[in-house]
Design a protein around this motif. Structure first.
Motif, PDB file in Angstrom:
ATOM      1  N   HIS A  30       0.821  -1.214   0.000  1.00 54.72           N
ATOM      2  CA  HIS A  30       0.000   0.000   0.000  1.00 54.72           C
ATOM      3  C   HIS A  30       0.858   1.268   0.000  1.00 54.72           C
ATOM      4  O   HIS A  30       0.435   2.298  -0.557  1.00 54.72           O
ATOM      5  CB  HIS A  30      -0.965  -0.028   1.179  1.00 54.72           C
ATOM      6  N   ALA A  31       2.042   1.194   0.584  1.00 53.65           N
ATOM      7  CA  ALA A  31       2.955   2.342   0.500  1.00 53.65           C
ATOM      8  C   ALA A  31       3.375   2.567  -0.951  1.00 53.65           C
ATOM      9  O   ALA A  31       3.387   3.711  -1.442  1.00 53.65           O
ATOM     10  CB  ALA A  31       4.172   2.118   1.392  1.00 53.65           C
ATOM     11  N   LEU A  32       3.706   1.475  -1.653  1.00 57.67           N
ATOM     12  CA  LEU A  32       4.071   1.586  -3.059  1.00 57.67           C
ATOM     13  C   LEU A  32       2.902   2.080  -3.907  1.00 57.67           C
ATOM     14  O   LEU A  32       3.086   2.789  -4.901  1.00 57.67           O
ATOM     15  CB  LEU A  32       4.545   0.227  -3.590  1.00 57.67           C
ATOM     16  N   ALA A  33       1.694   1.694  -3.506  1.00 55.24           N
ATOM     17  CA  ALA A  33       0.501   2.040  -4.276  1.00 55.24           C
ATOM     18  C   ALA A  33      -0.010   3.442  -3.982  1.00 55.24           C
ATOM     19  O   ALA A  33      -1.000   3.876  -4.584  1.00 55.24           O
ATOM     20  CB  ALA A  33      -0.606   1.016  -4.004  1.00 55.24           C
ATOM     21  N   GLY A  34       0.623   4.147  -3.053  1.00 55.83           N
ATOM     22  CA  GLY A  34       0.192   5.502  -2.732  1.00 55.83           C
ATOM     23  C   GLY A  34      -0.978   5.566  -1.780  1.00 55.83           C
ATOM     24  O   GLY A  34      -1.749   6.532  -1.795  1.00 55.83           O
ATOM     25  N   ASP A  35      -1.131   4.550  -0.918  1.00 52.87           N
ATOM     26  CA  ASP A  35      -2.203   4.515   0.093  1.00 52.87           C
ATOM     27  C   ASP A  35      -1.578   4.586   1.486  1.00 52.87           C
ATOM     28  O   ASP A  35      -1.504   3.574   2.199  1.00 52.87           O
ATOM     29  CB  ASP A  35      -3.019   3.222  -0.028  1.00 52.87           C
ATOM     30  N   PRO A  36      -1.096   5.751   1.911  1.00 50.68           N
ATOM     31  CA  PRO A  36      -0.331   5.821   3.165  1.00 50.68           C
ATOM     32  C   PRO A  36      -1.114   5.393   4.398  1.00 50.68           C
ATOM     33  O   PRO A  36      -0.557   4.715   5.279  1.00 50.68           O
ATOM     34  CB  PRO A  36       0.093   7.291   3.249  1.00 50.68           C
ATOM     35  N   GLU A  37      -2.377   5.786   4.493  1.00 49.46           N
ATOM     36  CA  GLU A  37      -3.131   5.447   5.703  1.00 49.46           C
ATOM     37  C   GLU A  37      -3.370   3.936   5.793  1.00 49.46           C
ATOM     38  O   GLU A  37      -3.239   3.339   6.867  1.00 49.46           O
ATOM     39  CB  GLU A  37      -4.453   6.218   5.739  1.00 49.46           C
ATOM     40  N   GLU A  38      -3.722   3.316   4.667  1.00 48.66           N
ATOM     41  CA  GLU A  38      -3.907   1.854   4.665  1.00 48.66           C
ATOM     42  C   GLU A  38      -2.593   1.155   4.963  1.00 48.66           C
ATOM     43  O   GLU A  38      -2.547   0.155   5.683  1.00 48.66           O
ATOM     44  CB  GLU A  38      -4.459   1.402   3.314  1.00 48.66           C
ATOM     45  N   SER A  39      -1.499   1.682   4.403  1.00 45.22           N
ATOM     46  CA  SER A  39      -0.178   1.122   4.674  1.00 45.22           C
ATOM     47  C   SER A  39       0.126   1.156   6.167  1.00 45.22           C
ATOM     48  O   SER A  39       0.548   0.148   6.760  1.00 45.22           O
ATOM     49  CB  SER A  39       0.891   1.900   3.908  1.00 45.22           C
TER      50      SER A  39
END
Length: 451
Positions: free
Chosen positions: A400-409
């Motif tokens: 999710h960090a790679l995918a641009g989803d910081p909160e989910e990450s």
């Protein structure tokens, strides 16, 4: 190690320098042999784990011989039980010779039939039928290996091995199979199998090494308590006491010392393991993980690549080295490794769709390669299979960090840490997490994980 919340160091100037034990040189092999899994003759394949385990013992022993190239396990084992004849399989694999056979176990008696076929002529160059009692398994295999080497005209030296009880050996094989699933359930199953092996044969060094590996994994990723660390230490020490020349025991010792934070001592153990057996995948693979966790990224690349060369069919080492290349800014190498690893994952999932680790490591590669939606779909499937596993949750955090989803990450990383994954150094050096390093929640998580 000081906490670094900025970007991981980047370098695109040079490939990593070689250090440590000398990697096995490319062989000028005079023969290429493929080993097929011995066919289990019992109805329903009740002893398939044993027949495959025995074939793998033979394959690994042949792989140590000079002047002989051995087709990788996954490449050859996919033809086990195939409608193709051994000769046809050998031609398909471009092998000089192919070793095939059958196994039947009845009570304490085993019957093993094996034959070596020369692919070019189709001639059987060696064959033998063995009938033996359970305690003579490794004595029988040593004879088989020596006969095959002689038929292939290559010199052989067989290191004496511990004559383990057959039932204990079967439990060990089941434990090893469960261990490499790298999740909580797999660790529990593996530890149970290794303990069963030791109940049956308390002097079995490989089972002690396996139990040490389970305890070390549990300490790092699930339950960071002193009893787990002490169990890893004592079991790895016991394995070495029983067989000081067993490379597997030194690798296990390295894992235990790494878990305890004894960096230099762990490296010495891993290097000893690789000097004793440069073909031991576990030694190269876990040495690479140790180097990465301790910020020695160039050396991590060396040993992940070493492990990947030993098992070309393994998706784990090649996908993990891709992440290290990315952490060093070597993006061309990272893409090459990711594409190679993703192809291996797709092949694995065709055969074993429930492999959670393959699914989430493949998801990471997909997102990193720009296939965001497909990667996130794979991540969701992996999570549905084992939603609370800390190792899975950590990897979902990376995805999710790679995918641009910081909160989910960050949700996933916090849950991973709460579930027991406490290897802070991995968080620090993992380039997949660069996008969230400055986030207050990430900094708070690092503070909670301590020094």
């Amino acid at each position: 190690m000081a906490l670094q919340l900025g970007k991981s160091p980047r370098s695109s100037k040079a490939a990593p320098a070689k250090r440590g034990p000398v990697h096995p040189k490319a062989r000028k092999a005079q023969a290429v042999v493929a080993v097929l899994p011995f066919l289990d003759q019992r109805p329903g394949g009740a002893d398939s784990h044993l027949s495959e385990g025995i074939a793998e013992e033979v394959l690994q022993a042949l792989n140590h011989l000079e002047d002989l190239q051995v087709v990788s396990r996954t490449t050859s084992f996919r033809y086990g039980g195939s409608a193709l004849s051994p000769l046809a399989v050998g031609r398909r694999l471009h092998a000089t010779a192919i070793l095939a056979g059958t196994l039947r176990k009845e009570a304490s008696l085993l019957t093993l039939k094996a034959e070596l076929v020369e692919v070019k002529s189709g001639r059987v160059t060696w064959s033998k039928a063995y009938a033996f009692d359970r305690q003579d398994l490794f004595k029988t295999l040593d004879d088989l290996i020596a006969c095959v080497a002689s038929a292939l005209h290559v010199p052989t030296f067989i290191r004496p091995r511990y004559a383990v009880d057959l039932e204990a050996y079967e439990s060990y094989l089941r434990g090893r199979q469960a261990y490499f699933r790298f999740n909580r359930q797999g660790m529990r199953s593996a530890a149970e199998m290794y303990r069963r092996a030791l109940d049956l044969d308390p002097d079995f060094p490989s089972a002690w090494a396996g139990l040490a590996n389970c305890a070390a994994f549990t300490y790092i990723y699930i339950d960071r308590t002193e009893p787990q660390r002490e169990l890893a230490e004592s079991c790895s020490r016991k394995a070495l006491e029983l067989d000081p020349d067993l490379a597997e025991a030194h690798a296990s010792r390295g894992v235990a010392l790494s878990a305890a934070g004894l960096v230099d001592e762990a490296e010495a153990a891993f290097e000893t393991a690789l000097r004793l057996d440069p073909n031991l995948f576990a030694a190269a693979y876990f040495y690479a993980r140790h180097c990465f966790a301790n910020g020695k990224l160039e050396r991590a690349i060396e040993y992940f690549e070493w492990a990947a060369a030993l098992r070309p069919e393994d998706f784990q080492a090649i996908l993990l080295v891709a992440q290290v290349y990315h952490s060093l800014g070597l993006e061309d190498e990272a893409e090459r490794a990711r594409r190679t690893g993703l192809a291996l994952v797709e092949e694995r999932l065709e055969r074993v769709p429930e492999d959670v680790r393959a699914r989430y490591l493949g998801a990471n590669a997909l997102v990193a390669l720009g296939e965001r939606e497909k990667g996130l779909d794979w991540a969701r499937k992996a999570r549905s299979m084992d939603p609370d596993d800390p190792m899975l949750l950590y990897n979902l955090g990376c995805i999710h960090a790679l995918a641009g989803d910081p909160e989910e990450s960050l949700d996933c990383l916090e849950r991973a840490a709460a579930g027991g994954l406490s290897q802070k150094d991995w968080f620090i050096h993992d380039g997949d997490l660069d996008a969230i390093r400055s986030h207050p929640r990430f900094q708070a998580l690092m503070a909670r994980l301590g020094s």
